[in-house]
Design a protein around this motif. Structure first.
Motif, PDB file in Angstrom:
ATOM      1  N   PRO A   1       0.819  -1.224   0.000  1.00 40.07           N
ATOM      2  CA  PRO A   1       0.000   0.000   0.000  1.00 40.07           C
ATOM      3  C   PRO A   1       0.853   1.275   0.000  1.00 40.07           C
ATOM      4  N   VAL A   2       1.945   1.255   0.739  1.00 43.74           N
ATOM      5  CA  VAL A   2       2.845   2.418   0.770  1.00 43.74           C
ATOM      6  C   VAL A   2       3.526   2.580  -0.590  1.00 43.74           C
ATOM      7  N   ILE A   3       3.973   1.475  -1.163  1.00 47.24           N
ATOM      8  CA  ILE A   3       4.640   1.523  -2.458  1.00 47.24           C
ATOM      9  C   ILE A   3       3.699   2.062  -3.528  1.00 47.24           C
ATOM     10  N   ARG A   4       2.468   1.579  -3.531  1.00 46.29           N
ATOM     11  CA  ARG A   4       1.496   2.056  -4.522  1.00 46.29           C
ATOM     12  C   ARG A   4       1.204   3.549  -4.355  1.00 46.29           C
ATOM     13  N   ALA A   5       1.052   3.976  -3.105  1.00 44.53           N
ATOM     14  CA  ALA A   5       0.781   5.389  -2.845  1.00 44.53           C
ATOM     15  C   ALA A   5       1.962   6.259  -3.278  1.00 44.53           C
ATOM     16  N   GLU A   6       3.185   5.800  -3.018  1.00 44.17           N
ATOM     17  CA  GLU A   6       4.355   6.560  -3.427  1.00 44.17           C
ATOM     18  C   GLU A   6       4.491   6.590  -4.947  1.00 44.17           C
ATOM     19  N   MET A   7       4.123   5.509  -5.621  1.00 41.19           N
ATOM     20  CA  MET A   7       4.147   5.494  -7.087  1.00 41.19           C
ATOM     21  C   MET A   7       3.132   6.478  -7.650  1.00 41.19           C
ATOM     22  N   GLU A   8       1.959   6.553  -7.024  1.00 37.57           N
ATOM     23  CA  GLU A   8       0.940   7.504  -7.472  1.00 37.57           C
ATOM     24  C   GLU A   8       1.427   8.944  -7.306  1.00 37.57           C
TER      25      GLU A   8
END
Length: 87
Positions: free
Chosen positions: A33-40
Motif C-alpha cells: 500500500p505504501v509503495i502504490r501510494a508513493e508510485m501515485e
C-alpha cells in the motif's frame, strides 16, 4: 596492464537459492500500500515536471501526498491491508 576477471557474485546472482524467502515476500506484501501510494505521488509529480502545474495538478499532488501519509500511518498502526480515510 589490468586483467579483466569475472566476479563470482555477479555470475551467480540469479541462483535459485538466492530467491527471496517467504518472510521477505510477506514484508514486501505488507509494504505494497505504501509503495502504490508513493508510485501515485511520483506519477503526479512527473506529469508536472516540465510545466507549471494547474489547479487540478496541484489537487492531484496533494491527494497523492495524503495517500502516502495515510498508507504510512496505516502501516505503522498495523493496518497495512486496509485503506486509509484520506482521499
Amino acid at each position: 596492464m589490468d586483467h579483466i576477471v569475472t566476479v563470482q557474485d555477479a555470475v551467480t546472482a540469479f541462483e535459485p537459492w538466492m530467491e527471496p524467502t517467504d518472510a521477505e515476500l510477506d514484508a514486501i506484501e505488507a509494504e505494497m500500500p505504501v509503495i502504490r501510494a508513493e508510485m501515485e505521488l511520483l506519477d503526479a509529480q512527473i506529469v508536472v515536471i516540465d510545466r507549471t502545474p494547474c489547479e487540478l495538478d496541484e489537487r492531484r499532488i496533494r491527494r497523492a501526498r495524503r495517500r502516502v501519509l495515510a498508507a504510512h500511518r496505516d502501516q505503522v498502526n498495523g493496518r497495512s491491508g486496509q485503506t486509509g480515510g484520506a482521499a
